[in-house]
Design a protein around this motif. Structure first.
Motif, PDB file in Angstrom:
ATOM      1  N   ASP A   1       0.803  -1.228   0.000  1.00 34.33           N
ATOM      2  CA  ASP A   1       0.000   0.000   0.000  1.00 34.33           C
ATOM      3  C   ASP A   1       0.840   1.284   0.000  1.00 34.33           C
ATOM      4  OD1 ASP A   1       0.943   0.248   2.615  1.00 34.33           O
ATOM      5  OD2 ASP A   1      -0.933  -0.426   3.530  1.00 34.33           O
ATOM      6  N   GLY A   2       2.154   1.142   0.076  1.00 33.15           N
ATOM      7  CA  GLY A   2       3.020   2.319  -0.011  1.00 33.15           C
ATOM      8  C   GLY A   2       3.163   3.127   1.263  1.00 33.15           C
ATOM      9  N   THR A   3       2.548   2.689   2.357  1.00 32.87           N
ATOM     10  CA  THR A   3       2.688   3.436   3.604  1.00 32.87           C
ATOM     11  C   THR A   3       4.148   3.365   4.088  1.00 32.87           C
ATOM     12  OG1 THR A   3       2.020   1.482   4.879  1.00 32.87           O
ATOM     13  CG2 THR A   3       0.310   3.086   4.295  1.00 32.87           C
ATOM     14  N   GLN A   4       4.566   4.452   4.715  1.00 37.15           N
ATOM     15  CA  GLN A   4       5.960   4.551   5.132  1.00 37.15           C
ATOM     16  C   GLN A   4       6.072   5.094   6.551  1.00 37.15           C
ATOM     17  OE1 GLN A   4       7.379   7.110   1.875  1.00 37.15           O
ATOM     18  NE2 GLN A   4       8.611   5.384   1.140  1.00 37.15           N
ATOM     19  N   ARG A   5       7.156   4.692   7.212  1.00 41.64           N
ATOM     20  CA  ARG A   5       7.497   5.262   8.508  1.00 41.64           C
ATOM     21  C   ARG A   5       9.008   5.260   8.654  1.00 41.64           C
ATOM     22  NH1 ARG A   5       8.347   1.361  12.693  1.00 41.64           N
ATOM     23  NH2 ARG A   5       8.085  -0.789  11.974  1.00 41.64           N
ATOM     24  N   LEU A   6       9.497   6.156   9.482  1.00 42.70           N
ATOM     25  CA  LEU A   6      10.934   6.310   9.676  1.00 42.70           C
ATOM     26  C   LEU A   6      11.313   5.805  11.071  1.00 42.70           C
ATOM     27  CD1 LEU A   6      13.254   7.535   7.946  1.00 42.70           C
ATOM     28  CD2 LEU A   6      13.024   9.606   9.321  1.00 42.70           C
ATOM     29  N   VAL A   7      12.347   4.973  11.143  1.00 39.82           N
ATOM     30  CA  VAL A   7      12.820   4.440  12.424  1.00 39.82           C
ATOM     31  C   VAL A   7      14.249   4.915  12.643  1.00 39.82           C
ATOM     32  CG1 VAL A   7      13.254   2.396  13.816  1.00 39.82           C
ATOM     33  CG2 VAL A   7      11.384   2.389  12.140  1.00 39.82           C
ATOM     34  N   ARG A   8      14.453   5.656  13.709  1.00 41.50           N
ATOM     35  CA  ARG A   8      15.791   6.086  14.081  1.00 41.50           C
ATOM     36  C   ARG A   8      16.498   4.979  14.849  1.00 41.50           C
ATOM     37  NH1 ARG A   8      12.313  10.131  13.788  1.00 41.50           N
ATOM     38  NH2 ARG A   8      12.985  12.142  12.908  1.00 41.50           N
ATOM     39  N   GLU A   9      17.821   4.952  14.755  1.00 44.44           N
ATOM     40  CA  GLU A   9      18.577   3.862  15.376  1.00 44.44           C
ATOM     41  C   GLU A   9      18.302   3.766  16.871  1.00 44.44           C
ATOM     42  OE1 GLU A   9      23.067   2.000  15.048  1.00 44.44           O
ATOM     43  OE2 GLU A   9      22.781   4.133  14.705  1.00 44.44           O
ATOM     44  N   ALA A  10      18.149   4.903  17.520  1.00 42.56           N
ATOM     45  CA  ALA A  10      17.901   4.907  18.962  1.00 42.56           C
ATOM     46  C   ALA A  10      16.541   4.297  19.317  1.00 42.56           C
ATOM     47  CB  ALA A  10      17.987   6.330  19.506  1.00 42.56           C
ATOM     48  N   GLN A  11      15.635   4.227  18.340  1.00 43.42           N
ATOM     49  CA  GLN A  11      14.294   3.693  18.582  1.00 43.42           C
ATOM     50  C   GLN A  11      14.161   2.224  18.195  1.00 43.42           C
ATOM     51  OE1 GLN A  11      12.357   6.349  15.858  1.00 43.42           O
ATOM     52  NE2 GLN A  11      11.955   7.922  17.422  1.00 43.42           N
ATOM     53  N   ALA A  12      15.165   1.670  17.526  1.00 43.27           N
ATOM     54  CA  ALA A  12      15.030   0.353  16.908  1.00 43.27           C
ATOM     55  C   ALA A  12      14.776  -0.754  17.920  1.00 43.27           C
ATOM     56  CB  ALA A  12      16.270   0.039  16.085  1.00 43.27           C
ATOM     57  N   GLN A  13      15.389  -0.679  19.082  1.00 40.32           N
ATOM     58  CA  GLN A  13      15.279  -1.747  20.065  1.00 40.32           C
ATOM     59  C   GLN A  13      13.836  -2.016  20.472  1.00 40.32           C
ATOM     60  OE1 GLN A  13      18.340  -3.372  21.297  1.00 40.32           O
ATOM     61  NE2 GLN A  13      16.740  -4.881  21.679  1.00 40.32           N
ATOM     62  N   GLY A  14      13.002  -0.971  20.509  1.00 42.13           N
ATOM     63  CA  GLY A  14      11.620  -1.142  20.929  1.00 42.13           C
ATOM     64  C   GLY A  14      10.645  -1.314  19.781  1.00 42.13           C
ATOM     65  N   ASP A  15      11.147  -1.457  18.559  1.00 42.26           N
ATOM     66  CA  ASP A  15      10.285  -1.582  17.386  1.00 42.26           C
ATOM     67  C   ASP A  15       9.867  -3.039  17.177  1.00 42.26           C
ATOM     68  OD1 ASP A  15       9.657   0.267  14.778  1.00 42.26           O
ATOM     69  OD2 ASP A  15       9.891  -1.836  14.205  1.00 42.26           O
ATOM     70  N   PRO A  16       8.647  -3.279  16.628  1.00 41.58           N
ATOM     71  CA  PRO A  16       8.231  -4.657  16.337  1.00 41.58           C
ATOM     72  C   PRO A  16       9.199  -5.387  15.397  1.00 41.58           C
ATOM     73  CG  PRO A  16       6.359  -3.170  16.208  1.00 41.58           C
ATOM     74  CD  PRO A  16       7.557  -2.313  16.365  1.00 41.58           C
TER      75      PRO A  16
END
Length: 232
Positions: free
Chosen positions: A27-42
């Motif tokens: 569907d083309g949806t996008q989000r940005l993940v910063r390195e400092a946030q990666a640990q808590g990302d799904p």
């Protein structure tokens, strides 16, 4: 890509912060993940591996196909000491696409004539480092002056910033005294143990140029270590 995402990516690039753009290919949806946030990302495990490898690619998650666009800072080498080793090291490191900067408060050594093609800061490390992008884990620091007043502040800053490589010139006896000073400065044993000392791979180097080769090889090996592990 939405303009706000592009703006955010450019801002992170300018600040030397790693990010990953996650795009749903359906569907083309996008989000940005910063390195400092990666640990808590799904997607934490995959994101962390991609930050280490620096490689973009497609992953499957919960039945969705996602494209991960990885943006990591270019690696750089900060050399403490405008010495003969540095004169050989700087052009070689530049050829391997490392961004190089030289720091040395001794103006007799830190001259544009000796280092014509790299940024040169004739300042004490504490002052010089404020004029460069902050040290980070995409930065290598090589301390080559053999002078604790110059080398130690840079080593302390590099270890606290978790630079991917920290090396220091000197014999084992010299390093033993360095360990004592850094311990007094508040660094822990694990941090101090990260210093490559004596600096460089053991290739029997004798001349400044040979020592420069050994240092650059060790920097490259450290840079690629996580990336080899991530792609294994």
């Amino acid at each position: 890509m939405k303009l706000d995402l592009l703006r955010d990516m450019n801002r992170e690039r300018a600040a030397r912060r790693a990010v990953i753009l996650v795009t749903d290919t359906a569907d083309g949806t996008q989000r940005l993940v910063r390195e400092a946030q990666a640990q808590g990302d799904p997607l934490a495990a995959e994101l962390l591996a991609r930050f280490r490898s620096g490689k973009s690619g497609v992953v499957e998650a919960d039945g969705r196909s996602l494209f991960l666009t990885v943006q990591v800072p270019p690696p750089r080498l900060v050399v403490i000491g405008a010495v003969h080793i540095s004169q050989a090291l700087a052009p070689m490191a530049t050829l391997t696409e490392l961004d190089v900067a030289i720091i040395d408060p001794r103006t007799a050594f830190a001259t544009p004539e000796r280092f014509p093609d790299v940024p040169l800061l004739a300042l004490w490390p504490d002052d010089a480092l404020t004029q460069l992008p902050p040290l980070d884990r995409y930065t290598a620091v090589a301390a080559l002056t053999h002078d604790p007043k110059i080398d130690d502040p840079a080593l302390i800053a590099a270890l606290r910033a978790e630079c991917f490589y920290v090396g220091a010139l000197g014999s084992r006896k010299t390093h033993g005294k360095r360990v004592e000073r850094l311990t007094v400065a508040g660094l822990g044993p694990e941090q101090i143990a990260r210093i490559a000392a004596p600096i460089g791979l053991d290739i029997g180097a004798v001349s400044p140029a040979e020592i420069a080769v050994s240092v650059l090889a060790q920097v490259i090996a450290s840079l690629r270590q996580d990336r080899r592990r991530a792609s294994a």
